[in-house]
Design a protein around this motif. Structure first.
Motif, mmCIF file in Angstrom:
data_model
loop_
_atom_site.group_PDB
_atom_site.id
_atom_site.type_symbol
_atom_site.label_atom_id
_atom_site.label_comp_id
_atom_site.label_asym_id
_atom_site.label_seq_id
_atom_site.Cartn_x
_atom_site.Cartn_y
_atom_site.Cartn_z
ATOM 1 N N CYS A 61 27.834 65.549 42.085
ATOM 2 C CA CYS A 61 27.611 65.675 43.529
ATOM 3 C C CYS A 61 26.714 66.866 43.838
ATOM 4 C CB CYS A 61 28.948 65.911 44.242
ATOM 5 S SG CYS A 61 30.116 64.567 44.173
ATOM 6 N N SER A 62 26.423 67.009 45.113
ATOM 7 C CA SER A 62 25.783 68.211 45.627
ATOM 8 C C SER A 62 26.476 68.542 46.947
ATOM 9 C CB SER A 62 24.285 67.988 45.857
ATOM 10 O OG SER A 62 24.082 67.119 46.952
ATOM 11 N N PHE A 63 26.072 69.656 47.560
ATOM 12 C CA PHE A 63 26.719 70.028 48.816
ATOM 13 C C PHE A 63 26.494 68.977 49.903
ATOM 14 C CE2 PHE A 63 27.928 72.336 52.567
ATOM 15 C CZ PHE A 63 29.048 73.039 52.128
ATOM 16 N N SER A 64 25.431 68.199 49.799
ATOM 17 C CA SER A 64 25.191 67.152 50.812
ATOM 18 C C SER A 64 26.249 66.052 50.753
ATOM 19 C CB SER A 64 23.784 66.561 50.647
ATOM 20 O OG SER A 64 23.672 65.907 49.407
ATOM 21 N N ASP A 65 27.024 65.972 49.673
ATOM 22 C CA ASP A 65 28.105 64.994 49.553
ATOM 23 C C ASP A 65 29.443 65.527 50.074
ATOM 24 O OD1 ASP A 65 26.553 62.962 48.124
ATOM 25 O OD2 ASP A 65 26.510 64.444 46.501
ATOM 26 N N VAL A 66 29.485 66.805 50.442
ATOM 27 C CA VAL A 66 30.720 67.434 50.906
ATOM 28 C C VAL A 66 31.051 66.951 52.318
ATOM 29 C CG1 VAL A 66 31.771 69.647 51.548
ATOM 30 C CG2 VAL A 66 30.459 69.443 49.425
ATOM 31 N N VAL A 67 32.318 66.544 52.501
ATOM 32 C CA VAL A 67 32.764 66.069 53.812
ATOM 33 C C VAL A 67 33.795 66.993 54.455
ATOM 34 C CG1 VAL A 67 32.225 63.645 53.379
ATOM 35 C CG2 VAL A 67 34.491 64.530 52.761
ATOM 36 N N ASP A 68 34.438 67.833 53.648
ATOM 37 C CA ASP A 68 35.479 68.713 54.183
ATOM 38 C C ASP A 68 35.425 70.053 53.459
ATOM 39 O OD1 ASP A 68 37.884 69.067 55.896
ATOM 40 O OD2 ASP A 68 38.892 69.300 53.963
ATOM 41 N N VAL A 69 35.498 71.143 54.241
ATOM 42 C CA VAL A 69 35.435 72.501 53.701
ATOM 43 C C VAL A 69 36.600 73.306 54.261
ATOM 44 C CG1 VAL A 69 34.096 74.652 53.621
ATOM 45 C CG2 VAL A 69 32.912 72.448 53.576
ATOM 46 N N THR A 70 37.243 74.070 53.391
ATOM 47 C CA THR A 70 38.209 75.066 53.828
ATOM 48 C C THR A 70 37.736 76.413 53.299
ATOM 49 O OG1 THR A 70 40.015 73.461 53.718
ATOM 50 C CG2 THR A 70 40.634 75.775 53.858
ATOM 51 N N LEU A 71 37.573 77.364 54.212
ATOM 52 C CA LEU A 71 37.159 78.722 53.866
ATOM 53 C C LEU A 71 38.347 79.657 54.056
ATOM 54 C CD1 LEU A 71 33.810 78.939 55.884
ATOM 55 C CD2 LEU A 71 34.079 78.422 53.452
ATOM 56 N N TYR A 72 38.562 80.527 53.092
ATOM 57 C CA TYR A 72 39.596 81.553 53.174
ATOM 58 C C TYR A 72 38.889 82.898 53.177
ATOM 59 C CZ TYR A 72 42.412 77.625 51.631
ATOM 60 O OH TYR A 72 42.998 76.385 51.516
ATOM 61 N N LEU A 73 39.265 83.754 54.128
ATOM 62 C CA LEU A 73 38.574 85.025 54.274
ATOM 63 C C LEU A 73 39.587 86.126 54.561
ATOM 64 C CD1 LEU A 73 35.649 86.102 54.321
ATOM 65 C CD2 LEU A 73 35.615 85.671 56.763
ATOM 66 N N VAL A 74 39.583 87.153 53.715
ATOM 67 C CA VAL A 74 40.392 88.336 53.963
ATOM 68 C C VAL A 74 39.663 89.155 55.023
ATOM 69 C CG1 VAL A 74 41.298 90.473 52.962
ATOM 70 C CG2 VAL A 74 41.364 88.349 51.635
ATOM 71 N N ASP A 75 40.388 89.597 56.026
ATOM 72 C CA ASP A 75 39.831 90.401 57.113
ATOM 73 C C ASP A 75 38.637 89.705 57.774
ATOM 74 O OD1 ASP A 75 39.370 92.432 58.922
ATOM 75 O OD2 ASP A 75 39.080 93.993 57.409
ATOM 76 N N PRO A 76 38.886 88.510 58.362
ATOM 77 C CA PRO A 76 37.767 87.752 58.943
ATOM 78 C C PRO A 76 37.016 88.506 60.036
ATOM 79 C CG PRO A 76 39.882 86.697 59.418
ATOM 80 C CD PRO A 76 40.157 87.826 58.492
ATOM 81 N N GLU A 77 37.697 89.312 60.803
ATOM 82 C CA GLU A 77 37.009 90.054 61.862
ATOM 83 C C GLU A 77 35.926 90.959 61.277
ATOM 84 O OE1 GLU A 77 38.045 92.836 65.738
ATOM 85 O OE2 GLU A 77 39.659 92.065 64.485
ATOM 86 N N LYS A 78 36.193 91.524 60.120
ATOM 87 C CA LYS A 78 35.241 92.420 59.456
ATOM 88 C C LYS A 78 34.122 91.653 58.743
ATOM 89 C CE LYS A 78 35.110 96.037 55.931
ATOM 90 N NZ LYS A 78 35.934 96.796 54.964
ATOM 91 N N HIS A 79 34.440 90.468 58.164
ATOM 92 C CA HIS A 79 33.504 89.786 57.276
ATOM 93 C C HIS A 79 32.864 88.521 57.838
ATOM 94 C CE1 HIS A 79 34.609 92.562 54.169
ATOM 95 N NE2 HIS A 79 35.863 92.172 54.169
ATOM 96 N N LEU A 80 33.235 88.107 59.039
ATOM 97 C CA LEU A 80 32.728 86.852 59.586
ATOM 98 C C LEU A 80 31.212 86.875 59.792
ATOM 99 C CD1 LEU A 80 33.856 84.101 60.239
ATOM 100 C CD2 LEU A 80 34.118 84.828 62.612
#
Length: 137
Positions: free
Chosen positions: A69-88
């Motif tokens: 596959c490639s990223f163009s085949d991706v249909v669902d993404v889950t992102l996990y981020l420590v301290d999202p306010e700082k790193h968004l």
């Protein structure tokens, strides 16, 4: 019973075997990719957050390619981020370099307190291209 067809990118299988999981599993026309982090060759976290995010995307792309596959085949993404306010803001800077054009995949973002020393993790589900045999490696 569904057959798990494990997928590993070249050169990193030992890290997955050590931690007892597959980089991705092909099943029922889908590729389920485990959370990818921005690790160095030895598996340790890249300290620079932007570079850590870029490494996570590069490793994700390697797993997707190993699965046909490639990223163009991706249909669902889950992102996990420590301290999202700082790193968004850093994430929004990096994302366009890997995301591709619209329409974009479904997205869930989760703020977390701990990722085993990492600040960012990305997990995806992709649809296997119709020309890709379900069990080819």
């Amino acid at each position: 019973m569904t057959v798990r067809d494990a997928v590993f990118p070249p050169g990193r299988q030992a890290l997955y075997e050590k931690n007892r999981y597959s980089a991705a599993v092909r099943a029922n026309g889908l590729l389920f990719v485990s959370g990818q982090v921005g690790s160095r060759e030895d598996g340790s976290p890249e300290p620079d957050i932007e570079q850590q995010m870029r490494l996570a995307f590069e490793q994700l792309n390697a797993v997707l390619a190993a699965g046909g596959c490639s990223f163009s085949d991706v249909v669902d993404v889950t992102l996990y981020l420590v301290d999202p306010e700082k790193h968004l803001d850093t994430l929004w800077k990096v994302l366009p370099d890997y995301w591709g054009p619209a329409p974009y995949p479904a997205l869930t973002g989760v703020g977390v307190t701990w990722l085993y020393g990492f600040q960012f993790e990305i997990k995806v589900t992709a649809v296997l291209p119709a020309t890709q045999p379900a069990h080819a490696s």
